[in-house]
Structures are given as C-alpha cells and as structure tokens.
Enzyme design. Sequence first.
Site, PDB file in Angstrom:
ATOM      1  N   ASP A   1       0.881  -1.161   0.000  1.00 27.12           N
ATOM      2  CA  ASP A   1       0.000   0.000   0.000  1.00 27.12           C
ATOM      3  C   ASP A   1       0.928   1.222   0.000  1.00 27.12           C
ATOM      4  O   ASP A   1       2.122   1.117   0.282  1.00 27.12           O
ATOM      5  CB  ASP A   1      -0.954  -0.003   1.205  1.00 27.12           C
TER       6      ASP A   1
HETATM    7  C1  BGC Z   1      -5.029   3.371   0.162  1.00 29.42           C
HETATM    8  C2  BGC Z   1      -5.092   2.428  -1.020  1.00 29.42           C
HETATM    9  C3  BGC Z   1      -4.833   3.193  -2.293  1.00 29.42           C
HETATM   10  C4  BGC Z   1      -3.499   3.886  -2.199  1.00 29.42           C
HETATM   11  C5  BGC Z   1      -3.140   4.688  -3.434  1.00 29.42           C
HETATM   12  C6  BGC Z   1      -3.760   4.199   0.160  1.00 29.42           C
HETATM   13  O1  BGC Z   1      -3.814   5.198   1.118  1.00 29.42           O
HETATM   14  O2  BGC Z   1      -5.119   2.650   1.362  1.00 29.42           O
HETATM   15  O3  BGC Z   1      -6.334   1.801  -1.070  1.00 29.42           O
HETATM   16  O4  BGC Z   1      -4.892   2.326  -3.392  1.00 29.42           O
HETATM   17  O5  BGC Z   1      -3.525   4.777  -1.104  1.00 29.42           O
HETATM   18  O6  BGC Z   1      -3.930   5.820  -3.540  1.00 29.42           O
END
Ligand code: BGC
Length: 719
Positions: free
Chosen positions: A264
């Site tokens: 993530d």
């Molecule tokens: C979120 C993800 C997301 C990523 C990119 C993170 O903060 O938890 O779900 O895909 O950011 O934006």
Amino acid sequence: MRVIQWVSAIVAITTTFAAADDLKLYLDPTQPVEVRVENLLKRMTLEEKVSIIHADSKFTTPAIPRLGIPRRWLSDGPNGVREDVGPDNWKPAGRTDDFSTWLPAPICLAASWDPDLATAYGTVIGQEAVKRGKEIMLGPSVNIQRTPLCGRNFEYLGEDPFLTSRIAVGFIRGEQSQGISSCVKHFAANNQETDRFSVNVEMDDRTLREIYLPAFKAAVQQGGVLVVMGAYNKFRGQHCTENDFLINHILKGNWGFQGLVVSDWAAAADTTEAALNGLDLEMGTDKPYDNYYLAKPYLDGLKSGKYPMATIDDKVRRNLRVMFLTHAFDPPTDTGSINTPAHQATARRVAEEGIVLLKNDHDTLPLDAGKIGSLAIIGENAVTEFAHGGGSAAIKSFYEITPLAGIVRRAGGKMNVVFSMGYSHDHPSPDLADRAVKAVAQVDAVIIVAGLNHSKYLDTEGSDRKDLSLPYGQDELIRRVVKANPKTIVVMISGAAVDMNAWLDQTPAIVQAWYPGMEGGNALAAILFGDVNPSGKLPATFPKRLADSPAHALGNFPGIFGTEHYQEGVLVGYRWFDTKQIEPLFPFGHGLSYTQFAYSNLKLAPATNGPLLTVQCDIANTGRRDGAEIVQLYVHPEKSSVARPDKELKGFAKVFLKSGQKKTVAISLRADAFAFYDMTKGGWLSEAGDYSILVGASSRDIRLRDKWTLPQTIFAEEK
Ligand code: BGC
C-alpha cells in the site's frame, strides 16, 4: 526413454535460450509468457532489476528504454479510474482528460448480490483504464466489515466472506478481461482506519482463514487476480505489506499466487523485511525514490551478499510476468473506451439493483405519479455531489445526477416539487429545519434524503466514525418532518448502518441508497416511482445499537495499546447476531420488493460427483409487479466438535420473475460448504453428521428448511 525425453527437452530449451539472445524472444507475443520472462530477466543488469520494483512517481514505475521495458501506470481504484495526481504529490495534476464514469460505491454493488453485474462493473473500469493508459487498477477492496464504524465500509463488500468472494471474483474477471490487471486489496485484516498505519491485529488461524482471507483466496484462485496489495496494519506484529506468514506462507505458498505483491502507498517499513518477506513492488514511500527500501538500500544489500540474488530475481519475474500477461510489450489491440452510453447504463443498473428497500409500511412506495400533485424533497444530501470524496476511491466524474435532479427529472411537469435543505454540514441552523417542517405540511408526499457524506469521521479513508448517529441534527429534523407529514419516505445515503431509532417506528418507508454513482439520482427516482422494482439486499447487518455489534460488545474497538484483538473470532456480522440471538435493526440479507415471493418445494438431492448436494426449490412471484428475488442458502450444523456460527451463507441466486411466474432455483454445495478450519490439523474439516439446510429471503426470514446428513468426515488441506 524418459531420460532421453528430458535431455532433449533441456537441449531444446537451451537452444531456444541461446537463440533468444539474438532473437529477443521476450518481444515476441507468440512465445509463452514464462519464456518471455526468462528471456528478458537474463538481459537485465542488477541495477535495472532493482529499478523496476519501486516507484518513480506517485503512480508509476520507471521504463528501461534500452530493453523496451515501458513505464507502468497504476491507478485507483475500486469504483472507477481516479483523477491523475502528482507526479510527486497528491495534488490533482490539473488535466482535462482524466474524468471517468463514477460507478456506485462497491457496497452498493455487493447489495445487488449479482456476480454477473460485478463483471459488468469491472469491465467498465477496465475499459476506462485502458483508455486512460493504466495497467494496474487498485481494486477491488475486499476487507470484511467487522464494525459498522469503519470509514471505508462504503468501499468494501460487506460482512460476509462468501458474498464478498463472489462479487470480487466477478469484478476481477470483468476488469482483467480488458487486458489490464486488477489489484485486490488490502491484504489482510485491514478492518479499521483508526491507527491504520500502526495497529497490530491479533486473531486465531481459524478466524483468519474463515472470515478475513476467503475473498483474497477466491480473488487469486477463481478470479486469477494478478496483483495483491499488502495492507498498512500489522498482523501478529509484522507489517502486512512485508509479512512473511501472510505473503510467503499463505499467499504464495498455500495458494500458489504467481502475480506480484505491491505495498500500500507508504506501507513498506524495512528493507530486510521487504526484501525477504515477499514484497515485489514498493509504492508511495515518503522518501526520494532512490532511497526507497527496495531501491538503493536493497541494491547495496544484494551486492554485499546480505540478501540472496534469488530474492530480486523472484520479484522481477513476478513484475515481468504481470507485464507480459497484460500485454505491456505488445502492440495495443484495443484503445479502450470511456463514458459510453453502455458505461452509463451499467452505472445506473448497479444503483437500481443495489439500492435496498428497508421498510415499506402500507405500500407507501412506490409513489404514484398520477396521483401526487405536490412533493417536498428535504435534505442536504439531495443536492450533494459525492463522487470526489472518500479518499482513494474518489472520482472526477463526468457528471453526477443528484437525488433532487433525478426526482425532478422523473416528476417532470406533472407535479409541484419543492426543495428545502433541512440541515447543512457547514452552516448548522435551526432555521433550516423550521423551514423544512413548514414546506412539508401541505404536500402529498415527502422524501428526506439524509445520511452521511465523505467528511472526516464519516464515510472516508483515514478515519472511522465515532458512533452510529446521524450528524447535523438530522434525527430531530426527520422526527419533526415525519410528525408534520406522515407520508414521509427517508432515503439514506451512507456506506453502512446508521442509528434510526429516533424516528424508525413513525417513518413508513426507508430506502438505503448507499452512494449510488453518477446515475444515482435517476436510479433512485426510478425506484421511488416504481419504474424499477427494488431488489437489493443488505450485505451487512444493521444493528439496533452499536453495543450489539461484536467488536463493540466485547470492547475491542479500536484496540488497546496499539493492538486490536479480534476476540469475537468467527462471529462477525450476522454470525454473531444469530448465534447470540440479538435482534438487529435490519438483518443481513434483508431487502423488500414491491411484489411478493412464495417459496416452496424444497428438495435436497445428493450429487454423485463434483458437488456433494444440490438444493432445489421453487420461487413464485405472487404479487402484481415483475421483480427479482435473491434466494439465500444458509447451512446450520446440528452438532460440531467446535463452536460454530448458528448459520453461514453458502449459496445464493438472484432470480427475475414476471408477475405470476414461477421458477425452480438450484444451488450446488460442495464439501467446503460444511467445513470449518481445523487449527490442529491445519485444513478444512467437514464433519460427518446432520446439517440443516435453510433457504430464505434474508438471514432472519427463512422460508424452507430440511435436514441433511453428511455420511462421512472429509478433510481438505489448505491450498
Ligand atoms: C489506500 C489504497 C490506495 C493507495 C493509493 C492508500 O492510502 O489505502 O487503497 O490504493 O492509497 O492511492
């Protein structure tokens, strides 16, 4: 003979690879993917290998022009292709070509209980991703709704592992059919936003395998998902994004996942763990790109011998494999499409099928446009646009039909429609409620569009709700409006349950509209006026009180000293309410229709091979309108060597019936429908004995039941 075959096979492969040096086999789309991967891998220098396993902007990885390796674009997300940001920050890039179709929130898709519709939904995102030049789409989000307070519940698929799995698999099949890869997220046990970067989750293996992993496993094994995103939180003390047990042992070991694991954004935390525990692509880390954990520090460790070369080759193989499988090196055959009438129609259909009619006393709904002369619409949510909120699921939507716009369009010139805000999120004033109460006194019907929004501490990434209550004085507003005009319908915009106790009994009709996407207002109006017969059912229990919900009843949320103990174990959602016999506000699987369905003629037929048992029954539409029913099959063990939930969903079917029509529905059950995860044996145990097969219209509205005996115990290893 065998030996000769082997030797000639090896000679053939060696010859192929020798020729490959000149022929650049990796550029030949007719070659098998694994041949292309190996052919390219061996041409790469160590520096080049390390360069493609981390970001070079917020959502890209670098190209290697020498080898023709293209730059890769990743993008959120779970309900459409997100607006472009960056390159090095989260600010909108300010482009004019990064709009997309805003599909209803994933919880609304789940409420349709329709895996084929999920395929259509994924297909829309896939086609738009191709058009927008994205190779990896960051969705679907499949974390289980453990508490109604989780800020991202709107983005997830509810509380049940079986329903979540079916919807996720449909979604992925549709999205990946467009030649891009889905990314199922967030692996695993990412069930709250509070302390999301640091909270440590503890639960037993059985809870993990039965509740929190099935959707990921189905995404891998049935959906063929190519990318898995590691979660922010820790599991048993180790960050999920670099978690040896979750990634190496379960995902890549037990399940044989061959794709890549992406962090993530900013979830990686340690070079050694990232190097050794299965992370294949690092994104979003808050450091210069060269200093990412999987950049220079990893390269240095590889050179000094601290990390085995096999680790980098495995990571690069997985990245290349996904690139070849999504045709990143091949001439494009399809340029995608965006915001087509078909995409708009899918957005509308998902809303029409996912909106849930919770309550409808005295046939308050549907509204009869021929009989209503005047209508009052109340509530800020009738005019709020939601597409651009919620965090990474936000969309720069081509347009958004608000509830008010949809209702006015449907009501046309036929009736007098008045609108009054009633409440406001930024200018609270008792005056607004007073004016709304005045506006409703003389009209034939009232629709209050109430609920939450994507503000902090409501339905949003990064924070959870503090309680179930409606904000901005809405309880009092609804109470007063219903008192002034008993023909009031409440439409709830929210990603999960809200407290309705203050006005539930007096309110004749309640519609759960979730966040219904850019066609939401049209879909809602079609349901309110009866052009569409509602067929959605709740993918999560709506509790009467927060304290009735398992994590809260046990005082376990949001964790103590940084650790969240999932003490409720497998008793999540209806599994808890049913086992503990706690009456919910609206049960899992509940949803009304404008027609009625009769269930009859349950038959259990043992199958000889493949599935164990076929469950069959007749469903008749006995009302005056055409409509669809979601037939749900639950299994209840009569006896078990371990404590089990009272019942569990193991099958469902959505059947459309014309008024007066009857159909036979058949649902097959395999041995795993009777199994629990046996922690001592490390696998799935279906114990011999009696089970009740329950068929019904919701988890609390069982219409047919019969007993069935599993003649012998069956054990299946986890794989
Ligand atoms: C979120 C993800 C997301 C990523 C990119 C993170 O903060 O938890 O779900 O895909 O950011 O934006």
